[in-house]
Write a protein that holds these residues in place. Structure first.
Motif, PDB file in Angstrom:
ATOM      1  N   THR A 384     -92.798 132.172 -16.949  1.00 19.13           N
ATOM      2  CA  THR A 384     -91.707 132.908 -16.310  1.00 19.13           C
ATOM      3  C   THR A 384     -91.868 133.030 -14.800  1.00 19.13           C
ATOM      4  O   THR A 384     -90.940 133.455 -14.113  1.00 19.13           O
ATOM      5  N   MET A 385     -93.026 132.675 -14.271  1.00 19.03           N
ATOM      6  CA  MET A 385     -93.238 132.780 -12.821  1.00 19.03           C
ATOM      7  C   MET A 385     -92.390 131.743 -12.087  1.00 19.03           C
ATOM      8  O   MET A 385     -92.189 130.629 -12.569  1.00 19.03           O
ATOM      9  N   ARG A 386     -91.939 132.114 -10.898  1.00 21.67           N
ATOM     10  CA  ARG A 386     -91.140 131.183 -10.102  1.00 21.67           C
ATOM     11  C   ARG A 386     -91.916 129.921  -9.754  1.00 21.67           C
ATOM     12  O   ARG A 386     -91.345 128.825  -9.723  1.00 21.67           O
ATOM     13  N   VAL A 387     -93.223 130.067  -9.517  1.00 22.79           N
ATOM     14  CA  VAL A 387     -94.009 128.884  -9.159  1.00 22.79           C
ATOM     15  C   VAL A 387     -94.124 127.909 -10.327  1.00 22.79           C
ATOM     16  O   VAL A 387     -94.451 126.734 -10.133  1.00 22.79           O
ATOM     17  N   ALA A 388     -93.844 128.375 -11.553  1.00 20.18           N
ATOM     18  CA  ALA A 388     -93.844 127.493 -12.722  1.00 20.18           C
ATOM     19  C   ALA A 388     -92.478 126.884 -12.975  1.00 20.18           C
ATOM     20  O   ALA A 388     -92.379 125.909 -13.727  1.00 20.18           O
ATOM     21  N   GLN A 389     -91.451 127.435 -12.373  1.00 20.15           N
ATOM     22  CA  GLN A 389     -90.089 126.992 -12.661  1.00 20.15           C
ATOM     23  C   GLN A 389     -89.428 126.244 -11.510  1.00 20.15           C
ATOM     24  O   GLN A 389     -88.610 125.344 -11.747  1.00 20.15           O
ATOM     25  N   GLU A 390     -89.751 126.581 -10.275  1.00 22.82           N
ATOM     26  CA  GLU A 390     -89.059 126.006  -9.124  1.00 22.82           C
ATOM     27  C   GLU A 390     -89.859 124.861  -8.509  1.00 22.82           C
ATOM     28  O   GLU A 390     -91.089 124.907  -8.438  1.00 22.82           O
TER      29      GLU A 390
END
Length: 486
Positions: A384-390
């Protein structure tokens, strides 16, 4: 080497050579110029005149006028043209590498070993396709004919500029199409050298036309232009969406190679000491500015400490520095906007509570100027972290734990992107099974050799269409059925 190549290599761009239309260089019709910035020094090294919509119209007219004759040329002639282009790229490899290093910060060793030779390989692959490609096949008495789609607008990015130019221009020419090329305004100088190569290789006037300019002006105008039959764009998701929307009015074909957040799945039997250093370097190649870079390392929870230690040691040995130094592994980020984006996302990872294994905010020690980034690795990253998604598009790697293979596959697919993927494991049948379950356009098993004929493109928001080899050529072809042909 021509005098024009010398001047471009030195950063002195002749304003009378801003555009290449109908086989001739000429000035843009606007006095507006675009600065080209050296990301290592932050100095402006060239000014390039920006094309206008009127300049684009002239380029499209030239491409349309050249289309009937070029599309009718024998396949052997087009193949010979591509072979001449390939030979000239290799002959002029050093000035091309120097320009790429200067304008977008690629380490000179990487420009020499990857940017230029891989760009040449796309031309070689397109020529090889023409040796055997069946432009006419029979199904009973019906002929299936593959014909060039027409005038193609090609929009290329700043991160692998020459590589993406050849990945589009070569198959378009192989198909018999004519081209209007708009390179990124952030790294356009290599396109001038490539256009000189095209000219010197004997490309007929109007077959390749070069217009420099910004995406919002020239890119948008290309997408909407009724005289352009197809758009191929490599760029951000935002740019890809805008191009597709503009192109929809004229119902032209649009192929898109866009963003990625590629997984690197380590199965329980993976050779961790071998695969982790290769995975770190794959994520960080080209300073992390690769849309298919495997920036999510998904590993068994029981092996997290081992993976972290090897990844930290690998990153710590990377030399970040002046791209002109042959010892440098990672040069600077290619431009200020992307540098600021990477810094902002590193700050996000820290704020989200990811474990900082190495790297972090700011420039590497001893660097006070230039868009240099510290190779950064986060661990304990959750989906769910942004660094994992973006897509971060810099030397930033996320290590993510899993408890069973189904969860590993679920994490790998838990993204809006689907461009590339990697799987590591000694049990090749299990690795193949996991590869089939990952929803991406390419999957690499145990870090294989690069294949310029393997189709490249994305699922989901990573784009539409495929590039490279026969699949790339076919994107530039229409299909016609002629019944009663036999």
């Amino acid at each position: 080497m021509t005098s024009g190549m010398n001047s471009v290599a030195a950063g002195d761009v002749n304003p009378g050579r801003a555009l290449y239309i109908d086989g001739a260089w000429g000035p843009a019709s606007s006095p507006v110029s675009l600065p080209v910035v050296d990301p290592a020094s932050e100095a402006v090294i060239a000014e390039l005149a920006a094309a206008t919509a009127a300049d684009l119209d002239r380029a499209v007219v030239a491409a349309r006028a050249a289309l009937p004759a070029f599309s009718a040329t024998p396949v052997s002639d087009r193949r010979a043209l591509l072979e001449r282009i390939h030979a000239l790229i290799l002959e002029r490899a050093e000035p091309l590498a120097q320009v790429l290093s200067r304008e977008m910060g690629a380490a000179i060793s990487h420009a020499r070993a990857a940017h230029v030779p891989l760009a040449a390989a796309h031309v070689r692959a397109a020529a090889d396709v023409l040796a055997t490609y069946p432009f006419l096949t029979m199904r009973g008495t019906t002929a299936i004919v593959r014909e060039p789609i027409g005038v193609c607008g090609l929009i290329t990015p700043w991160n692998w500029p020459l590589y993406q130019i050849t990945a589009k221009v070569a198959p378009a020419l192989a198909a018999g199409c004519t081209v209007v090329l708009k390179p990124s305004e952030l790294s356009p100088l290599n396109a001038l050298l490539f256009t000189e190569i095209m000219h010197d290789a004997g490309t007929p006037p109007g077959v390749l036309n070069l217009v420099n300019g910004t995406g919002p002006e020239i890119g948008a105008a290309m997408a909407a232009h009724p005289g352009i039959d197809m758009i191929s764009i490599t760029g951000s998701n935002r740019a890809g969406v805008l191009v597709a929307q503009a192109a929809a009015v004229t119902v032209k074909r649009v192929t898109q190679e866009l963003g990625g957040k590629s997984p690197n799945v380590f199965l329980p039997d993976a050779d961790v000491p071998r695969a982790v250093p290769l995975g770190v370097m794959a994520a960080f190649r080209n300073a992390g500015q690769s849309c298919s870079a495997p920036t999510r390392m998904i590993v068994p929870r029981a092996r997290m400490a081992e993976v972290e230690a090897i990844a930290r040691a690998t990153a710590g040995a990377i030399i970040v520095g002046d791209p002109s130094d042959g010892k440098t592994v990672l040069g600077p980020i290619a431009n200020r906007a992307q540098f600021e984006r990477v810094q902002a996302m590193i700050a996000v990872g820290i704020a989200e509570g990811a474990t900082l294994v190495c790297g972090g905010l700011g420039r590497p020690e001893g660097r006070t100027r230039g868009f240099y980034v510290r190779p950064t690795i986060f661990s304990g990253v959750t989906r769910t972290m942004r660094v994992a998604q973006e897509e971060i598009f810099g030397p930033v790697l996320c290590i993510m734990p899993y408890d069973d293979i189904d969860e590993a596959v679920d994490i790998a697919n838990d993204t809006v992107f689907g461009l590339g993927g990697h799987v590591q494991g000694d049990d090749i049948e299990r690795a193949r099974d996991v590869a089939r379950r990952i929803r991406t356009g390419q999957v690499h098993l145990n870090h294989p050799a690069w294949d310029p004929h393997a189709p490249f493109g994305g699922y989901k928001r990573s784009g539409n269409g495929r590039e490279y080899g026969v699949f790339g050529v076919e994107e530039y072809l229409e299909t016609k059925a002629i019944l009663g042909y036999a």
